[in-house]
Structures are given as C-alpha cells and as structure tokens.
Design a protein around this motif. Structure first.
Motif, PDB file in Angstrom:
ATOM      1  N   GLY A  12       0.840  -1.195   0.000  1.00  7.12           N
ATOM      2  CA  GLY A  12       0.000   0.000   0.000  1.00  7.12           C
ATOM      3  C   GLY A  12       0.876   1.246   0.000  1.00  7.12           C
ATOM      4  N   TRP A  13       0.334   2.342   0.530  1.00 10.33           N
ATOM      5  CA  TRP A  13       1.057   3.617   0.537  1.00 10.33           C
ATOM      6  C   TRP A  13       2.312   3.534   1.392  1.00 10.33           C
ATOM      7  N   TYR A  14       2.284   2.747   2.484  1.00  9.15           N
ATOM      8  CA  TYR A  14       3.447   2.618   3.367  1.00  9.15           C
ATOM      9  C   TYR A  14       4.602   1.903   2.660  1.00  9.15           C
ATOM     10  N   THR A  15       4.298   1.059   1.672  1.00  6.26           N
ATOM     11  CA  THR A  15       5.356   0.419   0.891  1.00  6.26           C
ATOM     12  C   THR A  15       6.177   1.485   0.173  1.00  6.26           C
ATOM     13  N   TRP A  16       5.500   2.493  -0.370  1.00  6.83           N
ATOM     14  CA  TRP A  16       6.194   3.593  -1.049  1.00  6.83           C
ATOM     15  C   TRP A  16       6.995   4.438  -0.061  1.00  6.83           C
ATOM     16  N   VAL A  17       6.484   4.608   1.134  1.00  2.00           N
ATOM     17  CA  VAL A  17       7.223   5.368   2.158  1.00  2.00           C
ATOM     18  C   VAL A  17       8.504   4.636   2.538  1.00  2.00           C
TER      19      VAL A  17
END
Length: 123
Positions: A49-54
């Motif tokens: 999800g978005w945390y993977t990109w972070v």
C-alpha cells in the motif's frame, strides 16, 4: 606559523580526530541500519500500500542523509570549549581579616648592594 600570546588551555582544544571519526561512524551506521530496516519492511509487509512507497523512498534517500549527517563536524554545543581564564577574577581578592594577623612575621630577601670587602671573603 601561528603565534600565540599565551598557552592554549586544555579545555579550549578541539575534539580529538579519533573521537570525531568514531562519533561520525556511529551516526552513519545507525542511519544505514534504519535504511536496511526500511528496505526489509518494504519487502516483507503485505498487502502492499502507501506505506510500501514510504519505506521504499526512505530506503532510497537514507544513504544521502546518512552521508550528510556523517560529514557534519562536531559543531554542536558539546564541542564549544569554555575558556577557563574568563572564570578567573581580574585582580586578586583582598585578604580576609584573619590573614592580616599581627603575629605573622614575613621575611624578604634583597640582593646585596655593596661589593664584599676583603675581610668578608672567606679564605
């Protein structure tokens, strides 16, 4: 060549290069450890999800941040040495009343002004 009017104080000396390199190495290794952790978390945590990109962005940009932090010298407040001469009084304090006792005899020696006479010279 530098010329100084007085001796350098031990408290005004800069941090030893060995200690400075050691502290910078520790900062670098900690930051790179966080980078490895971000990379592992990016791969291991599912669903993506978005945390993977972070985590991915942190893994990409942390090497730059680690190098910048490692190259920063010891300019922090712990490295500012205090000059002990500033803490010393400008003139000696007057003697305490107990030190000016009349029972104290002070002797001083002065050089002899007249040359020795013949009868004063030992044979």
């Amino acid at each position: 060549m530098k010329s100084s009017t007085h001796a350098q104080s031990a408290t005004s000396l800069p941090r030893a290069p060995r200690d400075d390199v050691s502290a910078r190495s520790v900062r670098y290794l900690i930051t790179m450890g966080v980078r490895v952790l971000c990379f592992v978390l990016m791969v291991v945590i599912t669903p993506y999800g978005w945390y993977t990109w972070v985590f991915g962005a942190a893994a990409v940009f942390l090497p730059y941040i680690a190098v910048v932090f490692a190259n920063v010298g010891s300019d922090g407040p712990e490295s500012t040495a205090e000059n002990p001469e500033r803490a010393l009084p400008a003139e000696p304090a007057p003697p305490a009343p107990s030190e000016t006792d009349d029972r104290v005899i002070r002797l001083t020696e002065t050089p002899r002004l007249d040359p020795p006479r013949e009868r004063d010279v030992p044979e």
